[in-house]
Design a protein around this motif. Sequence first.
Motif, mmCIF file in Angstrom:
data_model
loop_
_atom_site.group_PDB
_atom_site.id
_atom_site.type_symbol
_atom_site.label_atom_id
_atom_site.label_comp_id
_atom_site.label_asym_id
_atom_site.label_seq_id
_atom_site.Cartn_x
_atom_site.Cartn_y
_atom_site.Cartn_z
ATOM 1 N N ALA A 25 -0.422 16.379 55.549
ATOM 2 C CA ALA A 25 -1.182 17.359 55.987
ATOM 3 C C ALA A 25 -0.890 18.160 57.381
ATOM 4 O O ALA A 25 -1.306 19.064 57.497
ATOM 5 N N LEU A 26 -0.106 17.080 57.801
ATOM 6 C CA LEU A 26 0.496 17.676 59.247
ATOM 7 C C LEU A 26 1.805 18.312 59.140
ATOM 8 O O LEU A 26 2.583 18.906 60.111
ATOM 9 N N GLY A 27 2.466 18.375 58.031
ATOM 10 C CA GLY A 27 3.610 18.876 57.694
ATOM 11 C C GLY A 27 4.786 17.963 57.908
ATOM 12 O O GLY A 27 5.756 18.314 57.841
ATOM 13 N N ASN A 28 4.371 16.709 58.105
ATOM 14 C CA ASN A 28 5.316 15.641 57.819
ATOM 15 C C ASN A 28 6.091 15.873 56.469
ATOM 16 O O ASN A 28 5.523 15.644 55.589
ATOM 17 N N ILE A 29 7.483 15.689 56.528
ATOM 18 C CA ILE A 29 8.261 15.531 55.252
ATOM 19 C C ILE A 29 8.572 14.179 54.904
ATOM 20 O O ILE A 29 9.235 13.526 55.619
ATOM 21 N N ILE A 30 8.116 13.842 53.588
ATOM 22 C CA ILE A 30 8.473 12.440 53.151
ATOM 23 C C ILE A 30 9.094 12.316 52.034
ATOM 24 O O ILE A 30 8.715 13.111 50.902
ATOM 25 N N GLY A 31 10.411 11.608 52.049
ATOM 26 C CA GLY A 31 10.904 11.577 50.603
ATOM 27 C C GLY A 31 11.435 10.087 50.444
ATOM 28 O O GLY A 31 11.323 9.242 51.140
ATOM 29 N N HIS A 32 11.059 9.929 49.003
ATOM 30 C CA HIS A 32 11.119 8.577 48.463
ATOM 31 C C HIS A 32 11.708 8.791 46.903
ATOM 32 O O HIS A 32 11.571 9.405 46.519
ATOM 33 N N TYR A 33 12.400 7.352 46.907
ATOM 34 C CA TYR A 33 12.795 6.998 45.276
ATOM 35 C C TYR A 33 11.560 6.678 44.524
ATOM 36 O O TYR A 33 10.927 5.676 44.984
ATOM 37 N N PRO A 34 11.334 7.522 43.721
ATOM 38 C CA PRO A 34 10.177 7.029 42.695
ATOM 39 C C PRO A 34 10.340 5.538 41.855
ATOM 40 O O PRO A 34 9.149 5.144 41.763
ATOM 41 N N HIS A 35 11.320 5.361 41.549
ATOM 42 C CA HIS A 35 11.358 4.184 40.734
ATOM 43 C C HIS A 35 11.913 2.854 41.459
ATOM 44 O O HIS A 35 12.985 2.269 40.901
ATOM 45 N N HIS A 36 11.443 2.423 42.289
ATOM 46 C CA HIS A 36 11.912 1.216 43.086
ATOM 47 C C HIS A 36 11.486 0.051 42.007
ATOM 48 O O HIS A 36 10.547 -0.103 41.421
ATOM 49 N N ARG A 37 12.390 -0.773 41.775
ATOM 50 C CA ARG A 37 12.544 -2.064 40.787
ATOM 51 C C ARG A 37 11.114 -2.980 41.104
ATOM 52 O O ARG A 37 10.680 -3.127 40.066
ATOM 53 N N ARG A 38 10.985 -3.307 42.285
ATOM 54 C CA ARG A 38 9.859 -4.320 42.478
ATOM 55 C C ARG A 38 8.821 -3.882 43.141
ATOM 56 O O ARG A 38 7.879 -4.515 43.418
ATOM 57 N N GLY A 39 8.642 -2.614 43.831
ATOM 58 C CA GLY A 39 7.579 -2.275 44.585
ATOM 59 C C GLY A 39 7.606 -3.019 46.101
ATOM 60 O O GLY A 39 8.492 -3.349 46.505
ATOM 61 N N GLY A 40 6.206 -3.237 46.352
ATOM 62 C CA GLY A 40 6.131 -3.831 47.717
ATOM 63 C C GLY A 40 6.100 -2.892 48.868
ATOM 64 O O GLY A 40 6.079 -1.377 48.610
ATOM 65 N N PRO A 41 5.706 -3.046 50.087
ATOM 66 C CA PRO A 41 5.638 -2.091 51.258
ATOM 67 C C PRO A 41 6.914 -1.283 51.200
ATOM 68 O O PRO A 41 7.880 -1.972 51.219
ATOM 69 N N ALA A 42 6.806 -0.236 51.756
ATOM 70 C CA ALA A 42 7.757 0.613 52.157
ATOM 71 C C ALA A 42 8.218 0.403 53.539
ATOM 72 O O ALA A 42 7.763 0.595 54.481
ATOM 73 N N PHE A 43 9.722 0.556 53.499
ATOM 74 C CA PHE A 43 10.373 0.711 54.918
ATOM 75 C C PHE A 43 10.355 1.987 55.129
ATOM 76 O O PHE A 43 11.216 2.911 54.337
ATOM 77 N N LEU A 44 10.346 2.622 56.286
ATOM 78 C CA LEU A 44 10.362 3.951 56.869
ATOM 79 C C LEU A 44 11.311 4.036 57.634
ATOM 80 O O LEU A 44 11.526 3.147 58.846
ATOM 81 N N ILE A 45 12.113 5.093 57.606
ATOM 82 C CA ILE A 45 13.161 5.626 58.421
ATOM 83 C C ILE A 45 13.091 7.015 58.806
ATOM 84 O O ILE A 45 12.941 7.742 57.838
ATOM 85 N N GLY A 46 13.491 7.527 60.014
ATOM 86 C CA GLY A 46 13.413 9.039 60.206
ATOM 87 C C GLY A 46 13.240 9.365 61.825
ATOM 88 O O GLY A 46 13.535 8.471 62.565
ATOM 89 N N SER A 47 13.093 10.479 62.054
ATOM 90 C CA SER A 47 12.821 11.180 63.311
ATOM 91 C C SER A 47 12.405 12.580 63.275
ATOM 92 O O SER A 47 11.578 12.786 62.142
ATOM 93 N N HIS A 48 12.366 13.255 64.331
ATOM 94 C CA HIS A 48 11.643 14.403 64.310
ATOM 95 C C HIS A 48 12.290 15.763 64.069
ATOM 96 O O HIS A 48 13.759 15.809 64.410
#
Length: 427
Positions: free
Chosen positions: A59-82
């Motif tokens: 909603a704020l315009g942050n862009i989030i990219g991820h791989y949809p088919h992670h083998r085991r799931g679990g919490p996501a590790f986030l990397i990035g900047s502005h």
Amino acid sequence: MFEIPIRMERVLHRLKELAHCSAGKRGVTRLSFTSEFRQAGLLVRRWMKEAGMVVRVDALGNIIGHYPHHRRGGPAFLIGSHLDSVMEGGAFDGTLGVVAALEVVQALFESGVQTALPLEVVVFCDEEGARFHTTLLGSRAMAGTLLGEDLNARDARGITLADALREFGLDPLAFRSAKRDPEQIAGYMELHIEQGPILENEHLPCGVVSGIAGAVRGRFQVEGLAGHAGTVPMDARRDALVGAAEIILAVEEAARKSPSTVATVGNLQVFPGSSNVIPGRVEGTLDVRSLDDEERRRVFRQICQRAEGIAENGSLSFCCEVVLDTPAVQCSPRLMAAAAEAITHHGYPPLFIPSGAGHDALAMADLTEVGMIFVRCRGGVSHHPEEYVEPEDIEIGVSVFLEAVLRAMDSHPKASSTGQTEEAEVP
Ligand SMILES: [Zn+2]
């Protein structure tokens, strides 16, 4: 740990492409929710898709990219900047971290590496606060600490953040939906230019950030009496600017005496501001920072006490209103260890440095554990067109970052093991 090649020509090309998304000719000016900001965001989204990621914009315009088919799931590790910049800033502040994060996921994907946790790239919309004078908008929204009143912040033309979001095609009223569930997040790591001279002085390409300094910002006022510059004798004057000058020296002295604190008077306005009138009033800003919150508050108090004494001696009055007080954030020991191990593995001693500048990691610390790696920048110069990072340092920085991210995910309690997989396909 296996070697994963990064593609430097891709990294440098992307940095150059993003630098072109700028409003001005001098340096990079890319304020949030402007057309050049949109252009940069479109590039990032295209690169994410090219890297095989699924892209969404919050909603704020942050862009989030991820791989949809992670083998085991679990919490996501986030990397990035502005993605935003200051007025006439440089080509590396923020964007280096964005491009590095993209390169990390793309290099892992191309090498067929299945990470120990789902990995996400987050590109924050407004870290600098250059447009609305309130910082860390994107990361605060993600951490759930953005307030409804922040939407009323106005830019220089009187446009509110809410209006700018709407004009950008976003729904400001949905800003709370940008908040992430801490249970679903395994940490946040960011690569950023140092914006200071320590790494350069130590001849090191990168270093581990130990924490982000807390800051107290005040607006002060020194009140005296205006008068004719020709007729009021020197011993009858109540010159507010002379008092302010003495106060500024006291600010410097107090910070110099404290090992961990820096203090700055960055803005001064003199009233009435005329060459033939004795200054009757001075308004200024006071910014005090330290990784040690207690010490920072002590220095701030000491400065105010000294200033009151100086004002009294000059028959002036002094008052200071605190407009911002953000506590320091210590980086996660686990993520610092991952960064230090990666730096050591690349053949450099890990130097721990505190960050005097605020970063998205500061806001993200309310959501999850945070870590940062700094890359040396020439002369420690940033927020300036001459901001520069040597390509060799970028290469070391991105490689170190990639390894640090893998180590950070591997050491998470919910991690599955990192390994090569047959599933990944280069798009
Ligand atoms: Zn930055």
